[in-house]
Enzyme design. Structure first.
Site: not given
Length: 610
Positions: A275, A359, A387
């Site tokens: 990243k 979640e 969610r």
């Protein structure tokens, strides 16, 4: 003129040599940095996916082949190369390019994304549709290792292997989602990381032991990758596994993808990337550069506001309360930084549970802990709490368990657009029995509300916006269940505002001529309502204006109106909130004006009702 300037259509990339592709990769990183430093956006993930994107364009024709980006924040290079380069300086601005794939924006965007762990399901649906229609195109899913914490991934993989549909899943293994990846899947792959083959690759990909993003053994919360990313897991499901491959080596990627295309079966290609590749500040601090505002390209320092935010105030308040009560625990779904839990994680690492992008699990985990006497606080963005809706109903509220939902980014979030606007939480929470819903009108209200919620031993949702205050106002004196706060005196018209909309109501009143003097009330309790004050409204003959940072359907205003009607209300009422549509990307102030919820719109409604 550089190579990027010569790319007029995606097919131009097919004619480039490997050396030219490597040069193009360097140009793309420069282009990304120059633009995102001015507009803000998701940076580190896009810097890490440059070579992969080029290798895909070298081998696929995305005018007909379909690609699905998981979450989608890593699609910038793809957008640049599919005709949006000249407009890229409008990224995430009003009427500009979205920060996520968006079907209405380009024929090259095949699915609107913004939430995690669904790309394999989507791609499999496309592959099945292709097979049923006997069409001829390839389907590719690009998914990060962080998304593998989400349960949908495994549901989709199980289904994929069962029917054996041809498609390519590219597992972009960069050691990060937003915060560091977590889970039981973590520890086993760390053993895999110690093997000779992985470490040879790690050196080739510049993932050395000094890189803070990929340190071997970095806490327990280091990376999701584990034994499951080896052939035995995928192939036991009927999905061929290939890798790991250096995700920054275009030649190697090109060779592997070319061979994979010849296989008539589902394949997982495991690549390893960094990243922030090519930009040292992002490589050293990938969490900081996951999503950025405007920043100094030389130093990497933010050019944004340094003002206090609700997330930071929440984190500080929770930390203070946790020092006094050992039963307080914090739960987050890969959002330690975003929800302000950084310091809590440092001071109480054993009381902070980062469960990854799960979640629904987070909600039920909190419920389980609550049954044993703990006081769990689930800090989550409004758009992601959606969610866990079923779990909120059945696992928390039906059993009346003392779980606190710290609903961050409630209301408009601005530039992230449709998938991230937190404008539905009031509507889906208000319908649930047993839950109290509160909103601070200012930063100083939040610690008092949090302390109240911890002490009442019931389910509570506290919703608060992104960013900070727009107005300095006095904090609430006392939180009493179902009691609203009088913010200003007035006559004829009462404004019932929730959360930060109280500040907009005050600004509107301050701009009015003296002949308009509405009473402003902070509806700190959205549920339960202040029935005593509603009786006062009817008795004293007020007209009513409600203002909320939520869709009108099923929201605070409709709730107030329904109770007033039951009580015999006969005067005028106007509900201000968002209409029945999804809200696009722009700054919050621009969106408020577009949605007729800004200060001027409030003034107009006051005049009509007065």
């Amino acid at each position: 003129m550089g190579i990027l300037d010569k790319i007029s259509k995606p097919s131009d990339i097919k004619d480039l040599s490997i050396k030219e592709l490597e040069e193009l990769a360097s140009e793309l990183r420069t282009f990304l940095l120059e633009n995102v430093s001015k507009t803000g956006g998701h940076l580190a993930s896009n810097l890490g996916i440059v070579e992969l994107t080029l290798a895909l364009f070298k081998n696929y024709d995305f005018a007909k082949d379909k690609i699905v980006f998981d979450v989608g924040h890593q699609s910038y290079v793809y957008k640049i190369l599919t005709g949006r380069k000249d407009n890229f300086d409008t990224l995430r601005t009003k009427d500009g390019i979205s920060g996520f794939p968006k079907r209405e924006e380009s024929s090259y965007d095949y699915f609107d994304t913004g939430h995690s762990s669904n790309s394999i399901s989507v791609a499999l649906g496309m592959a099945r549709a292709r097979d049923l229609k006997k069409e001829d195109y390839e389907v590719v899913s690009i998914i990060g290792d962080g998304a593998f914490t989400g349960g949908m991934v495994y549901e989709a993989l199980n289904d994929l292997g069962y029917k054996n549909s041809k498609m390519l899943i590219i597992l972009n293994d960069n050691g990060m989602s937003i915060s560091s990846n977590v889970g039981g899947l973590t520890n086993t792959l760390n053993k895999f990381r110690l093997t000779k083959s992985y470490n040879n690759l790690k050196r080739k990909a510049h993932l050395n032991k000094n890189n803070p993003m990929i340190k071997i053994g970095r806490k327990v919360k280091n990376s999701i990758k584990n034994l499951f990313f080896k052939p035995m897991f995928f192939e036991s499901l009927g999905v061929r596994y290939i890798g790991p491959v250096d995700g920054h080596n275009i030649k190697e990627l090109n060779d592997v993808i070319k061979k994979i295309k010849k296989l008539n079966e589902p394949v997982v290609l495991h690549i390893v990337t960094t990243k922030g590749q090519g930009y040292l500040p992002a490589m050293e601090h990938p969490e900081k550069f996951h999503a950025v505002g405007k920043f100094d390209l030389v130093t990497g320092d933010s050019l944004g506001s340094k003002n206090k935010t609700y997330s930071k105030v929440f984190g500080e308040a929770l930390l203070d309360l946790a020092k006094k009560d050992e039963r307080i625990v914090a739960i987050t779904a890969a959002m330690i930084d975003g929800t302000g839990l950084n310091e809590f994680a440092k001071i109480y690492p054993n009381r902070l549970f980062d469960v990854g992008i799960t979640e629904g699990h987070a909600v039920t985990l909190a419920a389980g802990m609550a049954t044993s006497g703990f006081k769990p606080i689930f800090a989550v963005y409004s758009t992601f709490l959606q969610r866990g809706f079923d779990q909120i109903i059945i696992d928390v509220c039906m059993q009346n368990l003392p779980v606190i939902f710290a609903v961050d980014r409630a209301g408009l979030v601005g530039n992230d657009g449709k998938t991230h606007q937190g404008v539905f939480d009031l509507s889906y929470l208000l319908m649930i029995p047993n839950i109290q819903i509160l909103a601070p009108k200012c930063l100083e209200d939040l610690p008092k509300i949090l302390e109240y919620a911890i002490n009442i031993n019931e389910p509570v949702a506290i919703r608060y916006p992104r960013g900070g205050d727009i107005l300095k106002i006095k904090s609430i004196n006392k939180i009493t269940i179902g009691k609203w706060e009088m913010v200003s005196n007035g006559e004829k018209l009462v404004i019932l505002a929730t959360g930060k909309m109280v500040q907009y109501a005050i600004l509107a009143k301050n701009k009015l001529e003296n002949k308009y003097n509405p009473l402003i009330v902070n509806a700190v309790f959205i549920k339960p309502l202040d029935n005593t004050f509603l009786d006062k409204i009817i008795k004293e003959g007020y007209n009513v204006l409600t203002i909320e940072d939520n869709v009108k359907i099923g929201g605070f205003g409709e709730y107030v109106n329904s109770i007033l009607i039951q009580k015999g209300f006969k005067k005028k009422i106007k509900i201000m909130g968002y209409e029945d549509h999804f809200i696009d990307h722009a700054s919050v102030d621009e969106l408020l004006d577009l949605e007729n919820l800004g200060v001027d719109a409030i003034i107009n409604e006051i005049k009509k009702l007065y």
